[in-house]
Design an enzyme around this catalytic site. Structure first.
Site, PDB file in Angstrom:
ATOM      1  N   GLY A  45       0.812  -1.219   0.000  1.00  0.00           N
ATOM      2  CA  GLY A  45       0.000   0.000   0.000  1.00  0.00           C
ATOM      3  C   GLY A  45       0.841   1.262   0.000  1.00  0.00           C
ATOM      4  CB  CYS A  46       3.683   2.318   2.105  1.00  0.00           C
ATOM      5  SG  CYS A  46       2.789   2.243   3.671  1.00  0.00           S
ATOM      6  CB  THR A  47       5.256   0.408  -2.736  1.00  0.00           C
ATOM      7  OG1 THR A  47       6.177  -0.013  -1.723  1.00  0.00           O
ATOM      8  CG2 THR A  47       5.973   0.524  -4.071  1.00  0.00           C
ATOM      9  CB  ALA A  50       5.606   6.222  -2.326  1.00  0.00           C
TER      10      ALA A  50
END
Length: 152
Positions: A45-47, A50
């Site tokens: 999710g964070c990738t 970003a």
């Protein structure tokens, strides 16, 4: 204390992904900010989040805004994450979670995961939008829309 729309963002300092000192006072008063808190570098999710900010970064820059990502990961982790995904914006290491506490970012999933919250401020540091959702890629269009309203 949780920040609310209309509040002024608190001043904070941190190290960026290159180990340089970052002071929010160098940005407040100069440009609108998109400050997003995320749980962890190199997680799916964070990738995705970003990389979505990366893909729209020029749109934010064209509107005069700066994007800043913050998590508790180390400077080294941020450096690798930024390099691997060619992230053109600032990542700050909040390893003691002081900035997260200053903003009042809530935890999710019964307090097990650091929350994913995006704050949009005007050039004077006044919070104009807060978006709290674990749906990682939903933050980018919300933030971009808020910035567009600010610069009309």
């Amino acid at each position: 204390m949780e920040l609310k729309v209309g509040d002024r963002i608190p001043n904070f300092v941190a190290k960026d992904m290159d180990g340089n000192d970052f002071d929010s006072q160098n940005y407040v008063g100069k440009k609108p900010l998109v400050i997003y808190f995320y749980p962890k570098d190199n997680t799916p999710g964070c990738t995705a989040q970003a990389c979505s900010f990366r893909d729209q970064y020029e749109d934010f820059k064209d509107l005069g805004a700066e994007v800043i990502g913050i998590s508790s990961d180390s400077i080294e982790s941020h450096h690798k994450f930024a390099k691997q995904h060619k992230l053109p914006f600032i990542l700050l290491s909040d390893n003691d979670k002081k900035i997260r506490k200053l903003f009042g970012v809530p935890s999710n999933m019964f307090g097990l995961l650091p929350g994913r919250v995006t704050y949009v401020t005007d050039r004077n540091g006044e919070v104009k939008m807060i978006f709290d959702s674990m749906m990682a890629t939903k933050h980018i269009p919300k933030a971009l829309e808020a910035i567009k309203h600010l610069v009309k």
